[in-house]
Design an enzyme around this catalytic site. Sequence first.
Site, mmCIF file in Angstrom:
data_model
loop_
_atom_site.group_PDB
_atom_site.id
_atom_site.type_symbol
_atom_site.label_atom_id
_atom_site.label_comp_id
_atom_site.label_asym_id
_atom_site.label_seq_id
_atom_site.Cartn_x
_atom_site.Cartn_y
_atom_site.Cartn_z
ATOM 1 N N ARG A 50 0.825 -1.210 0.000
ATOM 2 C CA ARG A 50 0.000 0.000 0.000
ATOM 3 C C ARG A 50 0.863 1.266 0.000
ATOM 4 N NH1 ARG A 50 -4.691 -0.480 4.213
ATOM 5 N NH2 ARG A 50 -5.393 -1.988 2.674
ATOM 6 N N LYS A 140 4.215 -18.395 7.794
ATOM 7 C CA LYS A 140 3.530 -18.891 8.969
ATOM 8 C C LYS A 140 3.013 -17.703 9.803
ATOM 9 C CE LYS A 140 6.104 -17.969 12.417
ATOM 10 N NZ LYS A 140 7.162 -17.614 13.215
ATOM 11 N N HIS A 170 10.958 -21.398 7.684
ATOM 12 C CA HIS A 170 12.395 -21.243 7.377
ATOM 13 C C HIS A 170 13.262 -22.219 8.178
ATOM 14 C CE1 HIS A 170 12.612 -18.636 10.977
ATOM 15 N NE2 HIS A 170 13.924 -18.776 10.918
ATOM 16 N N GLU A 208 15.310 -18.161 23.375
ATOM 17 C CA GLU A 208 16.005 -17.017 22.780
ATOM 18 C C GLU A 208 16.278 -15.947 23.827
ATOM 19 O OE1 GLU A 208 14.697 -16.205 18.474
ATOM 20 O OE2 GLU A 208 12.841 -16.655 19.523
ATOM 21 N N ASP A 227 3.860 -18.903 17.504
ATOM 22 C CA ASP A 227 5.042 -18.384 16.807
ATOM 23 C C ASP A 227 6.084 -19.477 16.563
ATOM 24 O OD1 ASP A 227 6.664 -16.263 15.754
ATOM 25 O OD2 ASP A 227 7.851 -16.296 17.586
ATOM 26 N N HIS A 232 7.561 -24.146 13.755
ATOM 27 C CA HIS A 232 8.950 -24.613 13.603
ATOM 28 C C HIS A 232 9.253 -25.902 14.377
ATOM 29 C CE1 HIS A 232 9.532 -20.828 11.710
ATOM 30 N NE2 HIS A 232 9.661 -20.110 12.805
ATOM 31 N N LYS A 331 11.054 -16.244 24.834
ATOM 32 C CA LYS A 331 11.824 -15.006 24.599
ATOM 33 C C LYS A 331 12.417 -14.506 25.915
ATOM 34 C CE LYS A 331 10.300 -14.121 20.283
ATOM 35 N NZ LYS A 331 11.191 -14.299 19.143
HETATM 36 O O1 LIG Z 1 16.692 -17.888 14.963
HETATM 37 P P1 LIG Z 1 15.857 -17.470 13.800
HETATM 38 O O2 LIG Z 1 16.209 -18.106 12.520
HETATM 39 O O3 LIG Z 1 15.769 -15.969 13.702
HETATM 40 O O4 LIG Z 1 14.394 -18.000 14.090
HETATM 41 C C1 LIG Z 1 13.712 -17.603 15.239
HETATM 42 C C2 LIG Z 1 12.591 -16.652 14.853
HETATM 43 O O5 LIG Z 1 11.676 -17.385 14.035
HETATM 44 C C3 LIG Z 1 10.567 -16.616 13.594
HETATM 45 O O6 LIG Z 1 9.765 -17.397 12.754
HETATM 46 C C4 LIG Z 1 9.791 -16.160 14.794
HETATM 47 O O7 LIG Z 1 8.684 -15.372 14.361
HETATM 48 C C5 LIG Z 1 10.664 -15.328 15.726
HETATM 49 O O8 LIG Z 1 9.953 -14.937 16.890
HETATM 50 C C6 LIG Z 1 11.904 -16.115 16.111
HETATM 51 O O9 LIG Z 1 12.770 -15.240 16.804
#
Ligand SMILES: O=P(O)(O)OC[C@H]1O[C@@H](O)[C@H](O)[C@@H](O)[C@@H]1O
Length: 467
Positions: A50, A140, A170, A208, A227, A232, A331
């Site tokens: 947009r 996702k 990913h 993390e 998330d 993942h 987190k």
């Molecule tokens: O360590 P990577 O590759 O950044 O993956 C972790 C991240 O993956 C993402 O898909 C999440 O939305 C994030 O919250 C997360 O921090």
Amino acid sequence: MLGAMAAETPVTLLILGAGGDLTHRLLLPGVGSLLKIEPSRKVQIVGADRADLTATQWKKRVEESFATVPVPARPARSALAKTRYQQTDLLDTEQLADLLAGCSGPLVIYFALPPAVSMKVCRLLEDIDLPDDTRLALEKPFGGDEKSARTFNAQLHKLVPEDHIFRVDHFLGRSTVLNLIGLRFANRILQPIWSAEHIERVEIIYDEDLALEGRAGYYDRAGALRDMLQSHLLQILGVFAMESIADLSAQEVQDQKAQVLRSTYLWGGSPKRSSKRARYTAGQIGRRKIPAYTREKGVDPSRETETLAQVQVEVRNNRWAGIPFTLRSGKALGTPRKQVIAYFRPVPHLPNGFDNTAAPDKLIIDLKPGAVSFVLTMNAEGSPMDLEQKELRAELAPGWMLPYGEVLREVLDGDNLLSVRGDAAESCWRIMDPVLKAWKAGRVPMEAYPAGSTGPKGWLPDDSLVR
Ligand SMILES: O=P(O)(O)OC[C@H]1O[C@@H](O)[C@H](O)[C@@H](O)[C@@H]1O
């Protein structure tokens, strides 16, 4: 890998939501890392959103993202010369049709958009002619529960066949996750012990030290379970636990992963017994002072979003029934740990006479940075009758491109090896929906942990927290 389309074929990569953070931080660097490895790959990047961006502003964004890789001058110049941006209200059929009329096939439409918006755009696409060989790539979370994922799948199948749909995760592009396939199936030594008969429990952990990092708009609605665990970590479980594959084709890997996910249920069948949730309070990580999650900018405290989630599941098949797989991610934790750990059962009999007992053997797969360790019991220094655990560790070479580059390569080549198939996406929600419902109904308490700590006490068995 068995690519369906040669890398020399020019492909248009149309990014919907090109103005967003995901495009800037992950997708464009992903394309860049692919171009670094395959400089002659022909891809035209078209951005649409947009926002009113001039051609120069757009190119600057692409250039900035490429610089983080960095992309060598020649492929960067060639991609920048071809890229363009089209200001588009993606929820306006006419503007969307105009955007697509300017894109030729093979075309990848990448939805870098929240799931609800992606779904609306897909409804509009039903009335628009798509170029030949159009593929859809979706971020996702895929839907918001099993029912919406099923509706979304049905919607997508009205547009293109399943093998033209790429549900991107990913983590499947991570070299350390892909390495699991080689590790498992190319090592004779692991074959006979890869089952509940020898493995007592498995943990898949992604703790993390990052906090919210300005992502309240997305994260406050998602939370740690949606998330990370629902997406993942369940994908990692699929690769860890799948049966042997005949080859590395997408169909074979997808079939085996789907079988694992179809067999997976909450441990003990009850969300109250198998799940835990918590949220960080104020604290410090290194020099960073972290405010309580509820005081982070953009957070709505009434949402009760968890920043740490732990769920135990069981894979109810012949190989794995009877042992727990613990999935956990959060987190603002003081000790970042990104590992898969398999704990082996004790030996049936330890000869009398040793000075101490043997701790269980472990196989630890470090996801980031990559390494594989065997933790084995052997003689300690000094008394030969004294046992201690020692680690045999192999560092893994970093992936040759970013995980997004790896995944995008497959999408551009039309190979589904690294994407999540529709039925598997539904299974992942089927596993986690009861937890989300129980949490919503307040049946599982929200615990607290200070930012910078290892999380609430007593969540994982004590020996898990040693490393
Ligand atoms: O360590 P990577 O590759 O950044 O993956 C972790 C991240 O993956 C993402 O898909 C999440 O939305 C994030 O919250 C997360 O921090």
